[in-house]
Design a protein around this motif. Structure first.
Motif, mmCIF file in Angstrom:
data_model
loop_
_atom_site.group_PDB
_atom_site.id
_atom_site.type_symbol
_atom_site.label_atom_id
_atom_site.label_comp_id
_atom_site.label_asym_id
_atom_site.label_seq_id
_atom_site.Cartn_x
_atom_site.Cartn_y
_atom_site.Cartn_z
ATOM 1 N N PRO A 42 11.583 -29.495 29.601
ATOM 2 C CA PRO A 42 12.608 -30.533 29.449
ATOM 3 C C PRO A 42 12.082 -31.826 28.822
ATOM 4 O O PRO A 42 12.803 -32.484 28.077
ATOM 5 C CB PRO A 42 13.075 -30.775 30.886
ATOM 6 C CG PRO A 42 12.809 -29.484 31.592
ATOM 7 C CD PRO A 42 11.553 -28.970 30.981
ATOM 8 N N SER A 68 13.724 -33.580 25.728
ATOM 9 C CA SER A 68 14.213 -34.933 25.918
ATOM 10 C C SER A 68 13.657 -35.882 24.863
ATOM 11 O O SER A 68 14.344 -36.806 24.415
ATOM 12 C CB SER A 68 13.860 -35.439 27.314
ATOM 13 O OG SER A 68 14.368 -36.735 27.528
ATOM 14 N N CYS A 124 20.265 -36.078 30.500
ATOM 15 C CA CYS A 124 19.542 -35.098 31.326
ATOM 16 C C CYS A 124 20.332 -34.767 32.590
ATOM 17 O O CYS A 124 20.397 -33.608 33.009
ATOM 18 C CB CYS A 124 18.161 -35.630 31.694
ATOM 19 S SG CYS A 124 17.063 -35.856 30.283
ATOM 20 N N MET A 151 23.066 -32.415 31.677
ATOM 21 C CA MET A 151 22.547 -31.051 31.516
ATOM 22 C C MET A 151 22.407 -30.379 32.874
ATOM 23 O O MET A 151 22.823 -29.225 33.066
ATOM 24 C CB MET A 151 21.192 -31.097 30.808
ATOM 25 C CG MET A 151 21.248 -31.524 29.354
ATOM 26 S SD MET A 151 21.817 -30.219 28.258
ATOM 27 C CE MET A 151 20.459 -29.068 28.375
ATOM 28 N N HIS A 169 17.896 -24.125 36.220
ATOM 29 C CA HIS A 169 17.991 -25.172 35.208
ATOM 30 C C HIS A 169 18.455 -26.503 35.813
ATOM 31 O O HIS A 169 18.133 -27.575 35.287
ATOM 32 C CB HIS A 169 18.942 -24.749 34.083
ATOM 33 C CG HIS A 169 18.365 -23.709 33.179
ATOM 34 N ND1 HIS A 169 18.728 -22.381 33.230
ATOM 35 C CD2 HIS A 169 17.422 -23.806 32.204
ATOM 36 C CE1 HIS A 169 18.048 -21.706 32.314
ATOM 37 N NE2 HIS A 169 17.251 -22.545 31.679
ATOM 38 N N TRP A 206 16.392 -30.010 34.947
ATOM 39 C CA TRP A 206 16.990 -31.167 34.281
ATOM 40 C C TRP A 206 17.201 -32.348 35.217
ATOM 41 O O TRP A 206 17.122 -33.504 34.793
ATOM 42 C CB TRP A 206 18.281 -30.753 33.582
ATOM 43 C CG TRP A 206 17.959 -29.994 32.339
ATOM 44 C CD1 TRP A 206 18.015 -28.651 32.144
ATOM 45 C CD2 TRP A 206 17.454 -30.559 31.124
ATOM 46 N NE1 TRP A 206 17.579 -28.329 30.883
ATOM 47 C CE2 TRP A 206 17.226 -29.478 30.236
ATOM 48 C CE3 TRP A 206 17.168 -31.849 30.703
ATOM 49 C CZ2 TRP A 206 16.736 -29.682 28.946
ATOM 50 C CZ3 TRP A 206 16.680 -32.049 29.419
ATOM 51 C CH2 TRP A 206 16.469 -30.975 28.558
ATOM 52 N N GLN A 237 13.894 -33.981 35.336
ATOM 53 C CA GLN A 237 13.656 -34.772 34.124
ATOM 54 C C GLN A 237 14.423 -36.095 34.186
ATOM 55 O O GLN A 237 13.891 -37.141 33.800
ATOM 56 C CB GLN A 237 14.079 -33.971 32.882
ATOM 57 C CG GLN A 237 13.828 -34.683 31.561
ATOM 58 C CD GLN A 237 12.356 -34.970 31.312
ATOM 59 O OE1 GLN A 237 11.486 -34.220 31.757
ATOM 60 N NE2 GLN A 237 12.070 -36.045 30.590
#
Length: 457
Positions: free
Chosen positions: A147, A151, A169, A172, A184, A188, A191
């Motif tokens: 990520p 990013s 982020c 996401m 996921h 995210w 992140q």
């Protein structure tokens, strides 16, 4: 352009005009959004300019009146003793202040709002935003990108660079969460939290991020880390009701885990799973996924030097086809077994543009045939748009068809129409057969066997 030719099928990348949905399935269609946004920016700048012009007039009026009132209020009677001043005071209050009121109330947004309203009907919708987020995750998985790399906008082979904000982020992660994709979600949300912690500007709070992150981590089975994240959430917002309830629940689960661990030690059973904050991508329905994603990354089967020597470039005349004797096609061996070849300069730039122009209004989401119902439907494993061109559409289609016949030695009379496809953001068509499979149904009628040929995509 280097077109890839297979018997009776030509696939081109194309641009397309605006429609009302599924922008993420077509890069060509998304290019139209670039121009739509440019138009909106110009409209917005015109509005700003108009507002600035109006404010300049109001400011000038205010400065003039301030200077005038300072003088008039310092000696009201002496000021009004001059008949012109008395007249102008009455005139200002009766007429000119009314004009100023109308100027202040004047709506400079009409043009911009009208343009925005018209453009909005062609904007992407919630499905498009979700599809675009999933496409980014698909690229993330296929090319094994973390990520942080995404990013920062560090995509290999891209010309431009664009970064993701904390809100991006978070969005996401929220898309993954809404899809039940906790793997996921964690990546995210972590992140988003990382960028928030290092001071990136954000309107999303750490509490909101930790709320999603702690629950997603729990769903992946890491109770210890879920509890750690929840503690951090509560330290930021002690009154967070859901976090307090989750904390009690996690403590109860940990207590049960301790009891089970004590029991397992006496019974010599397997130790419970431990985590280090790194979680494996869950397996999905496609057994070939690792293989085909490896091929996308340039991994997998490699051509040996010995086999490479058997690959050649040549001029292809279609077994001395009269049409190709004077102008044969450039043919290159790509692979020896199975034999795969590539043809160069099959279409002129003018023909390509014409085909794109013909296909543009016909583009629609590519479909697959449901194996249970036999009905054509859209599927997440095929993300693209396509259209089909007939010879009656334009002379160029007939010319391309003849060219395919000369190259392949086959006829288009029993072939599909010319297909034009445009793949969207992270577009894909997962491993599949690129031909129709024949279904043989045997019907026994006495001593006669009737074989029915059915076609299934």
């Amino acid at each position: 352009m280097t077109p890839w030719i297979t018997p009776l099928l030509l696939t081109c990348l194309i641009c397309m005009g605006p429609t009302q949905a599924e922008f993420f399935t077509s890069i060509g269609q998304m290019t139209d959004l670039i121009y739509a946004e440019k138009d909106l920016v110009q409209s917005l700048k015109a509005y700003i300019q108009e507002e600035e012009s109006k404010l300049a007039k109001i400011k000038s009026w205010a400065e003039m009146m301030e200077s005038l009132t300072i003088k008039s209020t310092s000696d009201p009677e002496g000021y009004l003793a001059h008949p012109v001043n008395a007249y102008k005071l009455v005139k200002r209050l009766n007429t000119e202040w009314l004009k100023l009121e109308n100027l202040v109330l004047e709506d400079a947004t009409k043009g911009f709002i009208a343009n925005l309203t018209i453009q909005r009907q062609f904007f992407p919708n919630e499905e498009d935003e979700t599809g675009a987020a999933k496409a980014l995750m698909r690229l993330q998985d296929t090319y094994k990108l973390d990520p942080e790399t995404i990013s920062r906008g560090e995509f290999p082979g891209t010309k431009y660079r664009s970064v993701l904000t904390v809100e991006d982020c978070f969005g996401m992660g929220k898309t993954a969460y809404n899809d039940g994709d906790y793997y996921h979600t964690v990546l995210w949300m972590e992140q988003a939290l990382k960028q928030h912690d290092r001071g990136d500007e954000a309107t999303i709070t750490k509490v909101e991020i930790l709320d999603y992150l702690s629950y997603a981590v729990f769903q992946l089975g890491d109770i210890h880390r879920a509890m750690e994240l929840t503690r951090r959430l509560i330290s930021l917002d002690p009154s967070h009701e859901r976090a307090g309830s989750n904390m009690q629940y996690f403590e109860k689960l940990l207590e049960n885990e301790k009891e089970e661990k004590a029991f397992s030690e006496t019974s010599n059973t397997t130790e419970p799973t431990t985590y280090s904050g790194i979680y494996e991508r869950p397996q999905d329905y496609l057994p070939e996924r690792e293989i085909y994603e490896g091929l996308c990354r340039g991994e997998g089967v490699k051509m040996t030097p010995r086999r490479q020597k058997r690959l050649f470039c040549r001029y292809h005349s279609g077994n001395r086809n009269p049409h190709l004797l004077i102008a044969p096609f450039k043919e290159e061996d790509e692979w020896d077994s199975p034999h795969i070849v590539r043809y160069y300069d099959v279409l002129s730039d003018e023909e390509i543009e014409k085909i794109k122009e013909l296909a543009k209004p016909k583009l629609a989401r590519a479909t697959v045939r449901d194996p249970k119902t036999g009905v054509l439907t859209v599927a997440n494993y095929r993300v693209s748009k396509s259209s089909w061109l007939e010879e009656e559409d334009d002379l160029v289609v007939a010319k391309v068809n003849r060219r395919m016949e000369h190259i392949t030695g086959l006829t288009v009379k029993t072939a599909e129409l010319l297909q034009v496809a445009n793949y969207g953001m992270g577009g894909q068509y997962e491993p599949h057969f690129d031909f129709s499979r024949v279904i043989l149904n045997k019907i026994f009628l006495g001593d006669v066997v009737v074989i029915i040929f059915g076609m299934m995509q």
